[in-house]
Design a protein around this motif. Structure first.
Motif, PDB file in Angstrom:
ATOM      1  N   ALA A   1     149.200  59.150  -6.853  1.00 35.82           N
ATOM      2  CA  ALA A   1     150.454  58.544  -7.296  1.00 35.82           C
ATOM      3  C   ALA A   1     151.243  59.546  -8.118  1.00 35.82           C
ATOM      4  CB  ALA A   1     150.159  57.308  -8.121  1.00 35.82           C
ATOM      5  N   PRO A   2     152.532  59.688  -7.863  1.00 37.52           N
ATOM      6  CA  PRO A   2     153.343  60.598  -8.676  1.00 37.52           C
ATOM      7  C   PRO A   2     153.490  60.027 -10.091  1.00 37.52           C
ATOM      8  CG  PRO A   2     154.733  59.353  -7.169  1.00 37.52           C
ATOM      9  CD  PRO A   2     153.313  58.981  -6.862  1.00 37.52           C
ATOM     10  N   VAL A   3     153.864  60.890 -11.020  1.00 34.19           N
ATOM     11  CA  VAL A   3     154.051  60.424 -12.391  1.00 34.19           C
ATOM     12  C   VAL A   3     155.278  59.515 -12.429  1.00 34.19           C
ATOM     13  CG1 VAL A   3     154.395  61.128 -14.778  1.00 34.19           C
ATOM     14  CG2 VAL A   3     153.035  62.555 -13.253  1.00 34.19           C
ATOM     15  N   GLU A   4     155.064  58.301 -12.893  1.00 35.68           N
ATOM     16  CA  GLU A   4     156.164  57.323 -12.923  1.00 35.68           C
ATOM     17  C   GLU A   4     157.201  57.687 -13.975  1.00 35.68           C
ATOM     18  OE1 GLU A   4     154.612  52.990 -13.040  1.00 35.68           O
ATOM     19  OE2 GLU A   4     153.207  54.286 -14.122  1.00 35.68           O
ATOM     20  N   GLN A   5     158.379  57.133 -13.810  1.00 31.58           N
ATOM     21  CA  GLN A   5     159.436  57.291 -14.803  1.00 31.58           C
ATOM     22  C   GLN A   5     160.330  56.056 -14.734  1.00 31.58           C
ATOM     23  OE1 GLN A   5     162.343  60.386 -14.166  1.00 31.58           O
ATOM     24  NE2 GLN A   5     162.531  60.749 -16.357  1.00 31.58           N
TER      25      GLN A   5
ATOM     26  N   GLY B   1     148.316  72.725 -10.619  1.00 33.00           N
ATOM     27  CA  GLY B   1     149.768  72.545 -10.567  1.00 33.00           C
ATOM     28  C   GLY B   1     150.190  71.158 -10.111  1.00 33.00           C
ATOM     29  N   LEU B   2     149.234  70.334  -9.748  1.00 30.48           N
ATOM     30  CA  LEU B   2     149.596  69.013  -9.218  1.00 30.48           C
ATOM     31  C   LEU B   2     150.077  68.058 -10.301  1.00 30.48           C
ATOM     32  CD1 LEU B   2     146.739  68.194  -6.697  1.00 30.48           C
ATOM     33  CD2 LEU B   2     149.097  68.825  -6.180  1.00 30.48           C
ATOM     34  N   GLU B   3     151.036  67.235  -9.933  1.00 26.59           N
ATOM     35  CA  GLU B   3     151.499  66.201 -10.863  1.00 26.59           C
ATOM     36  C   GLU B   3     150.671  64.952 -10.610  1.00 26.59           C
ATOM     37  OE1 GLU B   3     156.094  66.516 -10.934  1.00 26.59           O
ATOM     38  OE2 GLU B   3     155.485  64.873 -12.189  1.00 26.59           O
ATOM     39  N   THR B   4     149.409  65.057 -10.812  1.00 24.54           N
ATOM     40  CA  THR B   4     148.575  63.910 -10.473  1.00 24.54           C
ATOM     41  C   THR B   4     147.253  63.985 -11.222  1.00 24.54           C
ATOM     42  OG1 THR B   4     147.562  62.745  -8.645  1.00 24.54           O
ATOM     43  CG2 THR B   4     147.538  65.119  -8.516  1.00 24.54           C
ATOM     44  N   ASP B   5     146.450  62.989 -11.041  1.00 25.17           N
ATOM     45  CA  ASP B   5     145.115  62.954 -11.624  1.00 25.17           C
ATOM     46  C   ASP B   5     144.211  63.902 -10.825  1.00 25.17           C
ATOM     47  OD1 ASP B   5     143.034  60.195 -12.671  1.00 25.17           O
ATOM     48  OD2 ASP B   5     142.517  62.290 -12.364  1.00 25.17           O
ATOM     49  N   VAL B   6     143.813  65.004 -11.460  1.00 22.74           N
ATOM     50  CA  VAL B   6     143.074  66.046 -10.744  1.00 22.74           C
ATOM     51  C   VAL B   6     141.695  65.570 -10.295  1.00 22.74           C
ATOM     52  CG1 VAL B   6     142.194  68.406 -10.886  1.00 22.74           C
ATOM     53  CG2 VAL B   6     144.305  67.812 -12.047  1.00 22.74           C
ATOM     54  N   LEU B   7     141.043  64.821 -11.178  1.00 24.59           N
ATOM     55  CA  LEU B   7     139.703  64.317 -10.849  1.00 24.59           C
ATOM     56  C   LEU B   7     139.774  63.430  -9.606  1.00 24.59           C
ATOM     57  CD1 LEU B   7     136.698  63.926 -11.496  1.00 24.59           C
ATOM     58  CD2 LEU B   7     137.334  62.092 -13.055  1.00 24.59           C
ATOM     59  N   LYS B   8     140.779  62.573  -9.583  1.00 22.47           N
ATOM     60  CA  LYS B   8     140.967  61.662  -8.454  1.00 22.47           C
ATOM     61  C   LYS B   8     141.186  62.465  -7.170  1.00 22.47           C
ATOM     62  CE  LYS B   8     143.503  57.329  -8.419  1.00 22.47           C
ATOM     63  NZ  LYS B   8     144.730  56.882  -9.102  1.00 22.47           N
TER      64      LYS B   8
ATOM     65  N   GLY C   1     158.807  73.560 -17.856  1.00 24.52           N
ATOM     66  CA  GLY C   1     157.966  72.616 -17.121  1.00 24.52           C
ATOM     67  C   GLY C   1     156.979  73.193 -16.138  1.00 24.52           C
ATOM     68  N   ASP C   2     157.442  74.083 -15.246  1.00 27.25           N
ATOM     69  CA  ASP C   2     156.578  74.502 -14.150  1.00 27.25           C
ATOM     70  C   ASP C   2     155.340  75.243 -14.621  1.00 27.25           C
ATOM     71  OD1 ASP C   2     158.325  73.311 -12.517  1.00 27.25           O
ATOM     72  OD2 ASP C   2     159.390  75.149 -11.956  1.00 27.25           O
ATOM     73  N   ASP C   3     155.434  75.869 -15.812  1.00 27.70           N
ATOM     74  CA  ASP C   3     154.315  76.691 -16.274  1.00 27.70           C
ATOM     75  C   ASP C   3     153.332  75.917 -17.131  1.00 27.70           C
ATOM     76  OD1 ASP C   3     155.990  78.576 -15.209  1.00 27.70           O
ATOM     77  OD2 ASP C   3     156.865  79.087 -17.169  1.00 27.70           O
TER      78      ASP C   3
END
Ligand code: D5M
Ligand code: FE
Ligand code: ZN
Length: 498
Positions: free
Chosen positions: A71-75, A31-38, A267-269
């Motif tokens: 880092a959060p997903v940039e916009q 569920g994270l908004e990030t690079d999971v591997l990182k 989005g959330d799903d």
């Protein structure tokens, strides 16, 4: 699918280090908004005792104190070029003279960056050299030796005409010092000459050749885009590209479009949907009124204002966190000739009240997380497809590549695409796009050319009577989704599978 592989990578990384991931921690990671591997790498780096990654470990790396690890997903969106403030209304015939001069000058600045352009000669000079001798001979102080050595001449100009003759294809080029007729006689030169758009700027390498009157074309150079490494987003953010809704038409696929809007809001799903930060809409929002003969027989809504109001209502369902960019097409209110300014606010049916929507003119350049996107409705693709050998409505990306090569979005004058007599030619492609987004043709097509992702985003209108008689089979109800971190595109289909 992208994230699926990301999760698999993270999992196998953990396993390879002798770690296990607790199902709850696994769900949280997904569920994270990030690079999971990182995130997993960071957790393992910090972990001292057990070999089981638990929820608290995940929380540890996402708590506010440790934001930099994830880092959060940039916009970050910027508008680079919008023709709207520079659009003037009709300047008459003088305007076209200025338009072509501007096209020539702006494109010559692009050509000047090519190494071959160092040898460029004025057409007047080439013609001068031809007088009083058996043929043109190189002259001029600086260029003399290199020209003589090469035995060829390089000229540039607007392509005024192309005629098939007995000896080959005759091109006429004009560079404002003179006009020159030259012949493509070899098979290779003929093929190159056929792929040029009329009225584009072209650079030609010329030579004397046996059996050819005047000069023969040895090589054709279009201004073209350089082969380049595209800009990419630093975080995994997605842009969705669509066009050609045609709201108000009997053929508008409202069900599929609503399904698309629901998907955006889910989005959330969904691992990808959550990271959708941008939506680009490439024109033809409505079907309009009086755009083609007998159009009223194919309309559900008989006035453009009502069509726009309904469009605004639909687009109000786009989640507010998705930044949306909208350009007009040939069916929309406002001026028809290119470049088109933004929609007139008075007839926009409340579109301007949607705070996440930015109206732009057609064509426009925007930057999404550093990725340069050229948005163009695509009117001129009809002309390119009609006049270039080998082009078809089933492969609009091929026609889009002709525009990239010409570095111009609507080169051919006097065809089906109206172009306004502006004193500056705003259709010259001054910037090199990382993504070239067009619509109009109603067929989805994705390709890559010299580092640029080329996308035609299809439509949300089923096949019309006209398209049926023309044998055009549209591919509606599909959105193109692009991962801005990799520029990998995929199609998301909203047609019900039977
Ligand atoms: O254009 C959708 C596509 O269909 C585009 O490639 C042009 C073609 N088309 C559609 N209607 C016509 C008419 N009446 N004449 C010529 N070509 C046409 P769109 O802009 O969405 O209508
Ligand atoms: Fe359209
Ligand atoms: Zn169109």
């Amino acid at each position: 699918m992208v994230l699926q592989s990301e999760i698999v990578n993270a999992l196998s990384y953990a396993t390879s280090k002798g770690y296990q991931i607790h199902p709850d921690a696994f769900a949280m990671l997904k569920g994270l908004e990030t690079d999971v591997l990182k995130a997993v790498q960071e957790i393992i780096k910090q972990k001292k005792q057990t070999k089981m990654i638990v929820v608290d470990d995940v929380k540890n790396v996402v708590n506010p104190g440790r934001q930099e690890a994830l880092a959060p997903v940039e916009q970050i969106a910027k508008v680079l070029v919008d023709p709207t403030p520079n659009v003037n209304t009709g300047e008459g015939v003088d305007g076209y003279a200025l338009l072509f001069k501007s096209r020539f000058e702006k494109t010559m600045r692009i050509l000047a960056q090519r190494p071959d352009s160092k040898r460029m000669t004025k057409i007047s000079t080439v013609k001068q050299m031809g007088k009083g001798s058996t043929g043109p001979r190189p002259a001029g102080a600086a260029g003399e030796r290199s020209l003589a050595n090469a035995g060829t001449y390089v000229v540039s100009g607007l392509l005024m005409s192309r005629r098939t003759k007995k000896n080959g294809i005759e091109l006429e080029v004009d560079d404002y010092t003179g006009r020159l007729q030259v012949t493509a006689a070899s098979e290779d030169a003929k093929k190159q000459a056929a792929n040029l758009a009329l009225d584009q700027v072209v650079m030609l390498e010329l030579e004397n050749a046996k059996g050819v009157q005047g000069l023969a074309i040895k090589n054709v150079f279009s201004p073209d885009i350089p082969d380049h490494l595209p800009n990419k987003s630093r975080s995994e953010a997605y842009a969705v590209l669509i066009s050609d809704l045609h709201v108000g038409s009997k053929y508008f696929m409202q069900q599929e479009f609503l399904r698309f809007l629901d998907w955006l809001a889910s989005g959330d799903d969904d691992d990808v949907v959550r990271k959708i930060k941008f939506l680009c809409i490439g024109g033809d929002l409505i079907d309009g009124i009086g755009i083609f003969p007998n159009q009223d027989k194919e309309l559900l809504m008989m006035n453009a204002a009502a069509q726009m109001a309904h469009t605004a209502k639909l687009l109000s369902k786009i989640p507010k966190h998705i930044k949306t960019f909208i350009i007009p097409g040939n069916h929309d209110p406002g001026r028809r000739a290119l470049p088109q300014p933004i929609f007139p606010e008075a007839t926009s049916g409340g579109l301007y009240n949607l705070e996440n929507c930015t109206m732009l003119g057609n064509p426009a350049y925007i930057e999404l997380n550093g990725v340069k996107v050229l948005m163009f409705h695509g009117q001129s693709l009809d002309d390119v497809i009609a006049t270039t050998p080998g082009m078809s409505y089933q492969r609009p990306a091929e026609a889009m590549k002709v525009l990239l090569k010409a570095r111009h979005l609507s080169p051919t004058y006097g065809g089906r695409t109206p172009v306004a007599p502006e004193s500056e030619d705003m259709m010259v492609m001054t910037e090199v796009p990382d993504i070239f987004h067009a619509g109009h043709v109603h067929v989805t097509d994705v390709d890559s050319y010299r580092g640029t992702l080329v996308v035609n985003s299809g439509a949300w209108q089923a096949q019309t009577k006209f398209q049926q008689t023309m044998g055009i089979t549209p591919s509606p109800g599909i959105a193109i989704v692009v991962n801005l971190a990799t520029l990998q595109p995929f199609k998301q289909d909203f047609n019900l599978l039977l």
